[in-house]
Design a protein around this motif. Structure first.
Motif, mmCIF file in Angstrom:
data_model
loop_
_atom_site.group_PDB
_atom_site.id
_atom_site.type_symbol
_atom_site.label_atom_id
_atom_site.label_comp_id
_atom_site.label_asym_id
_atom_site.label_seq_id
_atom_site.Cartn_x
_atom_site.Cartn_y
_atom_site.Cartn_z
ATOM 1 N N VAL A 85 -3.456 -3.504 6.661
ATOM 2 C CA VAL A 85 -2.406 -3.364 5.553
ATOM 3 C C VAL A 85 -1.316 -2.484 5.932
ATOM 4 N N ILE A 86 -0.044 -3.118 5.806
ATOM 5 C CA ILE A 86 1.142 -2.204 6.318
ATOM 6 C C ILE A 86 1.992 -2.134 5.091
ATOM 7 N N ALA A 87 2.010 -0.728 4.575
ATOM 8 C CA ALA A 87 3.029 -0.332 3.459
ATOM 9 C C ALA A 87 4.324 0.050 4.105
ATOM 10 N N ALA A 88 5.253 -0.847 3.774
ATOM 11 C CA ALA A 88 6.611 -0.405 4.358
ATOM 12 C C ALA A 88 7.689 -1.180 3.672
ATOM 13 N N ILE A 121 6.766 -1.149 -0.257
ATOM 14 C CA ILE A 121 6.668 0.024 -0.932
ATOM 15 C C ILE A 121 8.255 0.720 -0.815
ATOM 16 N N ARG A 122 8.960 0.096 -0.024
ATOM 17 C CA ARG A 122 10.389 0.510 -0.242
ATOM 18 C C ARG A 122 11.161 -0.017 -1.283
ATOM 19 N N GLU A 123 11.327 -1.140 -1.150
ATOM 20 C CA GLU A 123 12.208 -2.025 -2.230
ATOM 21 C C GLU A 123 11.585 -1.874 -3.543
ATOM 22 N N HIS A 124 10.445 -2.225 -3.530
ATOM 23 C CA HIS A 124 9.718 -2.213 -4.933
ATOM 24 C C HIS A 124 9.485 -0.893 -5.323
ATOM 25 N N ILE A 125 9.372 0.203 -4.583
ATOM 26 C CA ILE A 125 8.622 1.660 -5.336
ATOM 27 C C ILE A 125 9.906 2.609 -4.901
ATOM 28 N N ALA A 126 9.962 2.866 -3.582
ATOM 29 C CA ALA A 126 10.771 4.339 -3.309
ATOM 30 C C ALA A 126 12.261 3.995 -3.718
ATOM 31 N N TRP A 127 12.959 2.906 -3.565
ATOM 32 C CA TRP A 127 14.277 2.919 -3.938
ATOM 33 C C TRP A 127 14.505 2.679 -5.580
ATOM 34 N N VAL A 128 13.439 2.371 -6.174
ATOM 35 C CA VAL A 128 13.635 2.072 -7.504
ATOM 36 C C VAL A 128 12.865 3.315 -8.529
ATOM 37 N N LYS A 157 2.210 4.197 -8.331
ATOM 38 C CA LYS A 157 3.055 2.929 -8.036
ATOM 39 C C LYS A 157 2.067 2.337 -6.749
ATOM 40 N N THR A 158 2.443 3.314 -5.978
ATOM 41 C CA THR A 158 2.148 3.231 -4.260
ATOM 42 C C THR A 158 0.622 2.882 -4.151
ATOM 43 N N ILE A 159 -0.309 3.733 -5.046
ATOM 44 C CA ILE A 159 -1.627 3.514 -4.859
ATOM 45 C C ILE A 159 -2.012 2.134 -5.496
ATOM 46 N N LEU A 160 -1.574 1.876 -6.690
ATOM 47 C CA LEU A 160 -1.725 0.563 -7.173
ATOM 48 C C LEU A 160 -1.524 -0.541 -6.319
ATOM 49 N N ALA A 161 -0.231 -0.354 -5.350
ATOM 50 C CA ALA A 161 0.081 -1.598 -4.843
ATOM 51 C C ALA A 161 -0.726 -1.640 -3.553
ATOM 52 N N LEU A 162 -1.339 -0.328 -3.170
ATOM 53 C CA LEU A 162 -1.998 -0.618 -1.767
ATOM 54 C C LEU A 162 -3.583 -1.260 -2.461
ATOM 55 N N GLU A 197 -5.831 -9.243 -6.584
ATOM 56 C CA GLU A 197 -4.705 -8.475 -6.868
ATOM 57 C C GLU A 197 -4.514 -8.040 -7.941
ATOM 58 N N ILE A 198 -4.723 -8.860 -9.163
ATOM 59 C CA ILE A 198 -4.607 -8.506 -10.370
ATOM 60 C C ILE A 198 -5.483 -7.333 -10.718
ATOM 61 N N GLU A 199 -6.714 -7.393 -10.371
ATOM 62 C CA GLU A 199 -7.734 -6.345 -10.641
ATOM 63 C C GLU A 199 -7.175 -5.140 -9.967
ATOM 64 N N GLY A 200 -6.762 -5.220 -8.747
ATOM 65 C CA GLY A 200 -6.336 -3.977 -8.029
ATOM 66 C C GLY A 200 -5.192 -3.329 -8.666
ATOM 67 N N VAL A 201 -4.346 -3.988 -9.491
ATOM 68 C CA VAL A 201 -3.043 -3.477 -9.910
ATOM 69 C C VAL A 201 -3.627 -2.929 -11.363
#
Lengths: 330, 652
Positions: free
Chosen positions: B64-67, B96-103, B113-118, B646-650
């Protein structure tokens, strides 16, 4: 008689059709009687609850439990029979999915009681008396089972070993299960569905299927369908595509669209959602080129208006067992 | 299962908002079985090197790459995984850049949010399957349908690159609409002269032997898929041997029968055996069976054949329709467009008043090889003292075609210019809703028209405000709501450019989507206008949108570019394995899915009673998976289980 395994059949929120389906075994009912001690069935036999209660746990070999869980009494009987039975089988779609009684989940308990006891035009109830769990009368206290907020399929109340769907289950399928259990054949893993297929009704329906595009729907009274062509393609709302097979497709063969009584096919969590997703892929609202959003919406609405009753069509048998389970209060 | 998580800080783009250490701790305390490594720029050369070594050392089962966005570097990291000896599909990227860090301004929220996304990625990636890309043999030949500017350019470019080309043209001549025009905007070049070199190449050029030209032919059926189409072409008989006829025209004169010439808008007649117009290529006449007495009356007339100096068998009335089958790897649709039917506007008089013409008829009138030999005349044969051009006929109008065709204004101002040359005394009226002349050369003719002292401009609101009628003096009166009427001897209507009638027919035969105006739908109207939504089928010219010659030939070249890059001769094509498949033992054969595929990837095996998906055509869009009421269709990499995970994860 005593050494025959005990067979019980109970009805909770149901219509009695499941019992008739068993009687529909015709002369095979004698074979059933030969193999089992058919000792409890309120519709046919006069066994008392106290007799059941007095049995040792797991004394009953098989219980066919039909009907949904609507009242506290339904649940109490489900728990009692669970305790006393080695195999508890949800019999018929009321028990497996909630079926027709489950459509009550579109209304609140209050709405249901008001309709049944106060508002119906044939009701004569000037004092506005509603059933209560307990009422004081001259002779003492009268008790009624609590009427639940929601109808539940059996598996939401007790652990169910097997499921036999159908409203009612077809006699030949009932016999398949009875014969297998009587012969001591190995059964599939607990939780499996018995007496049904693994595919959809289309698999058993001999009508010719083609690519589907539906420009409008018809009620069964509006057209006489072509005898050999898929009913859905002819605009009849046939639920066969999203309904478990095993019934032998008698309805579509008799020009009646499948109404979905065997519930969702194997692996499908929500029969209505599967049907809606499939229909959404084949509806043809006509030529939309160059039209405004409002015009296209109008064309779609006209097409959807030909479906008379969404919930009663797509969730006729599976509402209580579906993902939402009924109307969700906002 | 051993999963390796890499967290890219993207310089400070990500780490400014998301604290990697906090994320690491949260995953650890949640008991996730994964390694967690932070890198500064994983996409950089050093970053990739590090990643490759680390992966080769750790040998994780999943990555998994978070980037950044997967659109940016998913293929980069998949490449690194392949280099490190791992299957590149056992990988999930988290943006995690466009979807989280930048917004996300709040740092705590960003970590959450990052933890949920991961979580979603970790839950889904364990379900991933190793996948291999598909390879496919191809036929390098190409079918080009339509020999207008777009089709001609595509055909010559492909032939020059060594490809066999089958060029199918419906009419007896090639060149499309421009060869009917004496002068083309913006530079007033002669249409056939402009295309002559390209047409010459097709017929006799160095690569002509690569091109099989089939005139009077139409596509009848297509089966197969990219690299492997079988096409069936129906060719009507020409009744003249195109290889031995020298185009002398000796056969025309003796022909006893003539009828209206469709190539001149019916403004003149032509013989049953004739060229569509002089100068048309190939320079071979054809017999119109709707005119020729042998076909209409069953006569034994062979006057044309008798007149042929090249031999009695050059003209053969016994020619039959040919059904031609070819194998091709790609298809270019360049079938052109049509013009809006001006009869739709009774108030404008077309079809009712003989002096009301369409722009195309007027174009033929201007042409030296046209019905009047280039003279601008009324039906009485007199030069008009006043000509009215009505622009925007059927365009910019929600009741008809809502769009602007983009070429009619320049066409009308070209007419203005030519009138000023040929009939300097004549008044020229332009009645328009909007004037649209885009492009660096677009305004020149408009400005010239503005400077023409004989030009008059009138803006109208809507077409129903106009009415064309014959006045008492026999001239045409063009009345406009709230304005003074104009007198004109000739009225020319400039109709909207609309999809050709064959667009719908071909679209249906190929299962190719049409846009809301009825043109072929492009893969993407701006990024991929020359590619259709079906693999191996490309679009060129006005069948995709109204266009001028420049845009059309560019699209022809674009289509050939796609073909040369996507179907490299001698190479197999490699396809993404993210396709869907039908689980045959769960399929009931209801055929719900059969019509939903935008790529025609689904067929029905009647013998087995199940639907099947051709992985070479499927693009993994998932439409069929959503439609299947049995849940019998799953798309690789997007199974229901993965989506639920994925749904469960989030929601955790």
């Amino acid at each position: 008689m005593a050494d025959k395994p005990k067979l019980a059949m109970y009805w909770a929120a149901s219509c009695g059709g499941c019992e008739i389906a068993v009687v529909n075994l015709h002369e095979k009912i004698l074979d059933l009687d030969a193999a089992f001690d058919f000792f409890f069935c309120p519709c046919l036999l006069d066994t008392k609850i106290s007799t059941i209660e007095a049995l040792p746990d797991q004394e009953i070999a098989v219980t066919f439990f039909n009907g949904a869980i609507r009242t506290a009494e339904n649940e109490e009987m489900a728990r009692l029979l669970r305790r006393k039975s080695r195999l508890l089988i949800a019999f018929g779609t009321c028990a497996t999915e909630g079926s027709i009684p489950g459509l009550a989940n579109l209304s609140t308990r209050e709405e249901l009681l008001r309709t049944v006891y106060l508002d119906n035009p044939t009701i004569d109830n000037p004092e506005g008396i509603l059933p209560l769990p307990s009422s004081e009368v001259a002779g003492g206290t009268l008790q009624l089972p609590v009427f639940y907020d929601r109808v539940l399929p059996l598996k939401q109340v007790v652990t169910v070993d097997y499921f036999i769907p159908g409203c009612p289950p077809e006699a030949h399928q009932i016999w398949n299960v009875v014969a297998a259990v009587a012969a001591g054949q190995p059964l599939p893993p607990p939780g499996s569905t018995l007496g049904a297929g693994q595919l959809s009704v289309c698999h058993e329906c001999s009508r010719r299927k083609g690519e589907k595009k539906i420009a409008r729907f018809y009620r069964t009274s509006e057209i006489t369908p072509e005898p050999d062509i898929c009913l859905l393609e002819q605009g009849l709302l046939c639920m066969g595509i999203a309904t478990r097979d095993g019934c032998g497709a008698p309805c579509p063969q008799a020009n009646m669209p499948c109404s979905g009584c065997y519930g969702p096919p194997a692996g499908v969590a929500d029969q209505g959602a599967a049907m809606i997703a499939a229909l959404g892929s084949i509806l043809d609202p006509g030529d939309c080129r160059g039209k405004s959003e409002a015009e296209i919406a109008g064309q779609l609405a006209a097409l959807l208006d030909t479906i008379p009753d969404y919930a009663g069509t797509f969730y006729k048998y599976s509402l209580a067992g579906s993902i939402l389970g009924g109307r969700v209060k906002s | 299962m051993k999963t390796a998580v890499y967290f890219c800080t993207c310089g400070t783009n990500i780490s400014d908002r998301i604290d990697a250490e906090e994320v690491k701790q949260a995953l650890k305390s949640a008991g996730e079985d994964c390694s967690f490594t932070v890198g500064p720029f994983l996409c950089s050369e050093e970053g990739q090197e590090f990643l490759q070594e680390d992966l080769a050392r750790l040998k994780p089962e999943r990555v998994v790459i978070a980037a950044c966005s997967p659109r940016e570097h998913e293929t980069t990291f998949q490449g690194v995984m392949a280099e490190a000896g791992l299957n590149p599909y056992l990988f999930q990227m988290v943006n995690i850049r466009e979807h989280i860090a930048w917004v996300t301004a709040d740092k705590e929220q960003a970590v959450h949010k990052t933890i949920l996304a991961l979580n979603t990625a970790l839950k889904r990636v364990v379900l991933h399957q190793p996948l291999e890309r598909l390879t496919l043999e191809i036929s390098p030949a190409v079918l080009v349908i339509g020999a207008g500017p777009a089709g001609l350019k595509a055909a010559t470019a492909l032939a020059e690159a060594g490809r066999e080309v089958i060029l199918v043209e419906k009419s007896p001549v090639i060149g499309g609409l421009p060869v009917l025009c004496e002068d083309l905007f913006p530079e007033l070049e002669c249409g056939s002269c402009l295309l002559e070199p390209v047409m010459g190449d097709i017929l006799h050029g160095r690569h002509a032997e690569k091109i099989e030209l089939l005139t009077m032919a139409e596509l009848q059926e297509v089966t197969g898929f990219i690299g492997n189409f079988t096409v069936t072409i129906r060719q009507r008989p020409r009744y003249v041997d195109p290889h031995r006829c020298i185009g002398c025209g000796e056969c025309f004169e003796p022909c006893p029968i003539s009828g209206p010439n469709p190539f001149n808008g019916g403004l003149d007649d032509k013989k049953a055996i004739a060229f569509p117009f002089f100068g048309g290529l190939p320079s071979v006449p054809y017999i119109d069976p709707d005119l020729c007495l042998r076909f209409t009356e069953g006569s034994a007339c062979r006057l044309c054949s008798d007149a042929c100096p090249m031999g009695a068998d050059i003209i053969d009335h016994n020619h039959q329709e040919q059904i031609i089958s070819r194998q091709v790897g790609a298809i270019v649709l360049a079938i052109g467009a049509s013009l809006y039917d001006c009869r739709q506007f009774a108030n404008l008089g077309y079809g009712r008043l003989p002096e009301v013409r369409t722009a195309l008829e007027f174009e033929r009138m201007l042409a030296a090889n046209g019905p009047t030999g280039g003279d601008i005349v009324t039906t009485k044969g007199e030069p008009p003292g006043s000509v009215a051009f009505i622009h925007c006929v059927g365009s910019l109008d929600d009741q008809h075609q809502p769009y602007c065709s983009g070429i009619c204004c320049q066409l009308a101002f070209k007419f203005n210019h030519l009138l000023a040359e040929k009939l300097p005394e004549a008044e020229v009226h332009h009645l328009f809703r909007e004037v649209v002349c885009p492009g660096k050369e677009g305004l020149a003719l408009y400005q010239a028209a503005r400077h023409n002292p004989q030009s008059f401009f009138h803006r109208y609101e809507q077409l129903p405000d106009l009415a064309v009628n014959t006045g008492e003096n026999g001239r045409q009166m063009v009345s406009m709501l709230g304005k003074e009427a104009i007198t004109a001897d000739l009225v020319v209507l400039c109709p909207a450019v609309i999809p050709a009638a064959d667009t719908l027919k071909l679209g249906t035969a190929l299962d190719l989507g049409l846009d809301r105006f009825g043109f072929f739908d492009a893969e993407h109207s701006r990024l991929d206008p020359a590619r259709s939504k079906l693999r191996g089928i490309y679009l060129a010219g006005t069948c995709q949108s109204p266009a001028d010659i420049r845009d059309s030939v560019n699209q022809g070249m674009a289509a050939s570019g796609y073909i040369l890059s996507e179907l490299v001769s001698g190479q197999k094509i490699s396809l993404d394995p993210l396709f869907a498949s039908v689980q045959a033992d769960k399929c009931s054969g209801c055929r719900i899915c059969n019509g939903v595929c935008p790529y025609r990837a689904i067929s029905f095996d009647a013998e087995k009673g199940v639907s099947e998906i051709n992985p070479h055509l499927c693009r993994g869009c998932g439409t069929c998976a959503a439609a299947c009421p049995m849940g019998a269709i799953a798309a690789n990499h997007f199974s229901k289980e993965m989506i639920m995970a994925e749904i469960e994860g989030v929601l955790k």
